[in-house]
Structures are given as C-alpha cells and as structure tokens.
Design a protein around this motif. Structure first.
Motif, PDB file in Angstrom:
ATOM      1  N   LYS A   1      16.093   9.564  12.397  1.00  0.00           N
ATOM      2  CA  LYS A   1      15.931  10.270  13.661  1.00  0.00           C
ATOM      3  C   LYS A   1      16.302  11.725  13.415  1.00  0.00           C
ATOM      4  O   LYS A   1      17.415  12.023  12.963  1.00  0.00           O
ATOM      5  CB  LYS A   1      16.809   9.654  14.734  1.00  0.00           C
ATOM      6  CG  LYS A   1      16.490  10.147  16.117  1.00  0.00           C
ATOM      7  CD  LYS A   1      17.234   9.317  17.151  1.00  0.00           C
ATOM      8  CE  LYS A   1      16.793   9.694  18.538  1.00  0.00           C
ATOM      9  NZ  LYS A   1      17.479   8.877  19.542  1.00  0.00           N
ATOM     10  N   CYS A   2      15.389  12.626  13.680  1.00  0.00           N
ATOM     11  CA  CYS A   2      15.619  14.059  13.470  1.00  0.00           C
ATOM     12  C   CYS A   2      16.360  14.658  14.665  1.00  0.00           C
ATOM     13  O   CYS A   2      16.460  14.046  15.727  1.00  0.00           O
ATOM     14  CB  CYS A   2      14.288  14.774  13.273  1.00  0.00           C
ATOM     15  SG  CYS A   2      13.356  14.177  11.849  1.00  0.00           S
ATOM     16  N   ARG A   3      16.852  15.868  14.495  1.00  0.00           N
ATOM     17  CA  ARG A   3      17.594  16.538  15.565  1.00  0.00           C
ATOM     18  C   ARG A   3      16.776  16.708  16.834  1.00  0.00           C
ATOM     19  O   ARG A   3      17.319  16.675  17.929  1.00  0.00           O
ATOM     20  CB  ARG A   3      18.092  17.904  15.102  1.00  0.00           C
ATOM     21  CG  ARG A   3      19.327  17.806  14.230  1.00  0.00           C
ATOM     22  CD  ARG A   3      19.891  19.145  13.952  1.00  0.00           C
ATOM     23  NE  ARG A   3      19.252  19.631  12.736  1.00  0.00           N
ATOM     24  CZ  ARG A   3      19.366  20.845  12.270  1.00  0.00           C
ATOM     25  NH1 ARG A   3      20.064  21.738  12.898  1.00  0.00           N
ATOM     26  NH2 ARG A   3      18.777  21.187  11.151  1.00  0.00           N
ATOM     27  N   ASP A   4      15.470  16.903  16.694  1.00  0.00           N
ATOM     28  CA  ASP A   4      14.623  17.090  17.879  1.00  0.00           C
ATOM     29  C   ASP A   4      14.212  15.758  18.510  1.00  0.00           C
ATOM     30  O   ASP A   4      13.430  15.724  19.448  1.00  0.00           O
ATOM     31  CB  ASP A   4      13.393  17.921  17.544  1.00  0.00           C
ATOM     32  CG  ASP A   4      12.477  17.266  16.522  1.00  0.00           C
ATOM     33  OD1 ASP A   4      12.758  16.141  16.057  1.00  0.00           O
ATOM     34  OD2 ASP A   4      11.447  17.889  16.185  1.00  0.00           O
ATOM     35  N   GLY A   5      14.745  14.646  17.986  1.00  0.00           N
ATOM     36  CA  GLY A   5      14.451  13.332  18.538  1.00  0.00           C
ATOM     37  C   GLY A   5      13.280  12.624  17.880  1.00  0.00           C
ATOM     38  O   GLY A   5      13.103  11.422  18.045  1.00  0.00           O
ATOM     39  N   LYS A   6      12.475  13.375  17.128  1.00  0.00           N
ATOM     40  CA  LYS A   6      11.348  12.743  16.451  1.00  0.00           C
ATOM     41  C   LYS A   6      11.850  11.801  15.368  1.00  0.00           C
ATOM     42  O   LYS A   6      12.976  11.918  14.903  1.00  0.00           O
ATOM     43  CB  LYS A   6      10.411  13.789  15.861  1.00  0.00           C
ATOM     44  CG  LYS A   6       9.665  14.560  16.941  1.00  0.00           C
ATOM     45  CD  LYS A   6       8.596  15.436  16.364  1.00  0.00           C
ATOM     46  CE  LYS A   6       7.823  16.095  17.490  1.00  0.00           C
ATOM     47  NZ  LYS A   6       6.712  16.892  16.985  1.00  0.00           N
ATOM     48  N   ILE A   7      10.990  10.876  14.978  1.00  0.00           N
ATOM     49  CA  ILE A   7      11.357   9.877  13.989  1.00  0.00           C
ATOM     50  C   ILE A   7      10.574  10.126  12.714  1.00  0.00           C
ATOM     51  O   ILE A   7       9.335  10.225  12.754  1.00  0.00           O
ATOM     52  CB  ILE A   7      11.087   8.466  14.528  1.00  0.00           C
ATOM     53  CG1 ILE A   7      11.920   8.254  15.792  1.00  0.00           C
ATOM     54  CG2 ILE A   7      11.404   7.413  13.475  1.00  0.00           C
ATOM     55  CD1 ILE A   7      11.426   7.154  16.667  1.00  0.00           C
ATOM     56  N   LEU A   8      11.266  10.239  11.601  1.00  0.00           N
ATOM     57  CA  LEU A   8      10.654  10.487  10.305  1.00  0.00           C
ATOM     58  C   LEU A   8      10.703   9.210   9.480  1.00  0.00           C
ATOM     59  O   LEU A   8      11.750   8.574   9.371  1.00  0.00           O
ATOM     60  CB  LEU A   8      11.407  11.596   9.570  1.00  0.00           C
ATOM     61  CG  LEU A   8      10.932  11.910   8.156  1.00  0.00           C
ATOM     62  CD1 LEU A   8       9.553  12.576   8.195  1.00  0.00           C
ATOM     63  CD2 LEU A   8      11.934  12.789   7.439  1.00  0.00           C
ATOM     64  N   VAL A   9       9.557   8.840   8.899  1.00  0.00           N
ATOM     65  CA  VAL A   9       9.451   7.661   8.044  1.00  0.00           C
ATOM     66  C   VAL A   9       8.948   8.130   6.685  1.00  0.00           C
ATOM     67  O   VAL A   9       7.972   8.886   6.607  1.00  0.00           O
ATOM     68  CB  VAL A   9       8.466   6.621   8.636  1.00  0.00           C
ATOM     69  CG1 VAL A   9       8.392   5.392   7.744  1.00  0.00           C
ATOM     70  CG2 VAL A   9       8.865   6.247  10.053  1.00  0.00           C
ATOM     71  N   ILE A  10       9.612   7.703   5.610  1.00  0.00           N
ATOM     72  CA  ILE A  10       9.211   8.082   4.252  1.00  0.00           C
ATOM     73  C   ILE A  10       8.773   6.814   3.534  1.00  0.00           C
ATOM     74  O   ILE A  10       9.545   5.863   3.416  1.00  0.00           O
ATOM     75  CB  ILE A  10      10.363   8.769   3.499  1.00  0.00           C
ATOM     76  CG1 ILE A  10      10.839   9.989   4.284  1.00  0.00           C
ATOM     77  CG2 ILE A  10       9.921   9.159   2.082  1.00  0.00           C
ATOM     78  CD1 ILE A  10      12.107  10.613   3.765  1.00  0.00           C
TER      79      ILE A  10
END
Length: 122
Positions: free
Chosen positions: A85-94
C-alpha cells in the motif's frame, strides 16, 4: 520513483558504481524529456482496472486481472511481500518478473477486487 519519479535520480557508470545524483531532471531544460522517457520506460507501471481471481500455490499466486487493454495473467512470488500500500493509498503489486502493477485505493475498488486484495494488505 513512485512518489516523485523525476527527482533524486542515481546515475551509475557501466560497472554500476554511482557517479552522481540528479536532483531534478528539470535542470536539463528541453533535454529533460529524454531522461523522463527513459525513466517511464524503465519503471513502467501497468494500471489494473480490476482483479478477477488470485490463485495461490506453492508460495506463489497467479493473478487474473483487467487493464486498459483487456485481460492479463501474471504470477507473484511471495505474495505477502510483493503487494504494498503506497502513501497515496494506491496498491502496488510486483510480479515474479519485477513488472509493476498499480490499483486504485481500496475504497475505490469494485467489491470483488477489494475482497481479493485486502487479504494481502496486512
């Protein structure tokens, strides 16, 4: 490079030794576009519209999702370590190939996507 992709860029020589840091690519004026294009190519992030399913097996998970071009499938190793979960609320998947995918903040996701993804946001 997620929050401020064109600032504090490390420059390496061919042996991967840091030779300097670019504080902001704006100092290069008209030439900054070349640097921005390379950063965008290197750190391309696919924007997912929804997640249809996540199937776990042997420590990895297979994701079926939808992006702007249609349905996609990718594998994520050590899923709990590669969903952030990024600071802006978006979700990052690698994924297992180091490709990056981003989802809107949880509250903006459809019910199915939210249900599937919340498990990994602990």
């Amino acid at each position: 490079p997620f929050d401020n992709p064109y600032s504090l860029i490390s420059v390496l020589d061919p042996d991967s030794v840091e030779i300097g840091i670019i504080e902001d690519v704006g100092v290069f004026g008209d030439e900054a576009g070349i640097i921005k294009d390379e950063i965008n190519r290197k750190y391309y992030i696919c924007e997912l519209k929804s997640v249809k399913s996540i199937k776990e097996r042997w420590g990895s998970s297979t994701w079926k999702a939808t992006d702007a071009t249609g349905d996609i499938t990718f594998t994520v190793k050590a899923t709990y370590n590669n969903v952030h979960k990024c600071r802006d609320g978006k979700i990052l998947v690698i994924d297992s190939d180091e490709n990056r995918y981003v989802l809107d903040p949880v509250e903006k996701l459809d019910r199915t996507t939210r249900r599937l993804i919340e498990l990994y946001l602990i």
